[in-house]
Design a protein around this motif. Structure first.
Motif, mmCIF file in Angstrom:
data_model
loop_
_atom_site.group_PDB
_atom_site.id
_atom_site.type_symbol
_atom_site.label_atom_id
_atom_site.label_comp_id
_atom_site.label_asym_id
_atom_site.label_seq_id
_atom_site.Cartn_x
_atom_site.Cartn_y
_atom_site.Cartn_z
ATOM 1 N N GLY A 75 0.799 -1.223 0.000
ATOM 2 C CA GLY A 75 0.000 0.000 0.000
ATOM 3 C C GLY A 75 0.829 1.269 0.000
ATOM 4 N N THR A 78 0.754 3.764 -3.035
ATOM 5 C CA THR A 78 -0.397 4.655 -3.194
ATOM 6 C C THR A 78 -0.218 5.968 -2.431
ATOM 7 O OG1 THR A 78 -1.616 3.740 -1.318
ATOM 8 C CG2 THR A 78 -1.943 2.671 -3.473
ATOM 9 N N GLN A 79 0.793 6.036 -1.562
ATOM 10 C CA GLN A 79 1.016 7.229 -0.754
ATOM 11 C C GLN A 79 1.875 8.282 -1.457
ATOM 12 O OE1 GLN A 79 -0.653 7.639 2.173
ATOM 13 N NE2 GLN A 79 -1.585 5.745 1.459
#
Length: 194
Positions: A75, A78-79
């Protein structure tokens, strides 16, 4: 206890969860086949029926939990472009300090007999030893494209340094060690602040 011959759905995860609870509660010395099956509430021979021996089971536990941690790491990509770069990296590294991953690292050190099985899992592609390093490097490269990490920065080397520092801190921490998160954050700040 389950009766002999009755299929138990998701028995692998049931055994893994039981072993993890024992590991967190008693440490590596508490991990016996009998203790694990008792904790899981299954027949005593079930672990050996599914895994062959305790070392194969413990290696499979390690691979399973490493795979779960790797999925969580993904994840980070996505930052890119949001929040502070160091904060985003810390969110990715901090799970390494969670009790279960610390305990699994200790398990590998306490039971060298599983290391060869982990090597086999790695060579077969079941265990990605460099997953966290690759995820962080990819994230930093994305931030570099956005101008939030200097263009000349070697993102792969920074990722290696961050993961290496985290592993070093985990493996050498003593009972009086300063806060691991604080120390790794200082490393991240030093590596990522222009």
């Amino acid at each position: 206890m389950s009766p002999r011959g009755v299929t138990i759905p998701e028995v692998r995860q049931q055994l893994f969860d039981a072993a993890e609870r024992i590991l967190l509660r008693e440490g590596p010395s508490g991990l016996t086949s009998r203790a694990i099956t008792r904790e899981a509430g299954v027949a005593a021979g079930l672990l050996h029926n599914h895994f062959g021996d305790l070392d194969s089971f413990l290696a499979a536990l390690f691979v399973d939990r490493a795979r779960t941690a790797t999925v969580r790491l993904r994840g980070l990509a996505t930052q890119a472009g949001s929040g502070a770069v160091v904060d985003n990296v810390m969110v990715t590294i901090e799970p390494l300090f969670a009790g279960n991953l610390l305990a699994l690292g200790g398990l590998a050190l306490a039971r060298p007999s599983i290391v060869s099985k982990l090597g086999e899992a790695h060579s077969e592609g079941a265990l990605e030893l460099d997953a966290s390093e690759r995820v962080i490097a990819d994230y930093l490269a994305a931030e570099q494209q956005l101008g939030r990490v200097p263009l000349g920065a070697d993102t792969a080397s920074i990722a290696l340094a961050l993961v290496g520092a985290a592993h070093q801190l985990l493996l050498t921490r003593g009972p009086h060690a300063p806060d691991l998160r604080e120390r790794i954050r200082r490393v991240a700040d030093a590596l990522l602040t222009p």
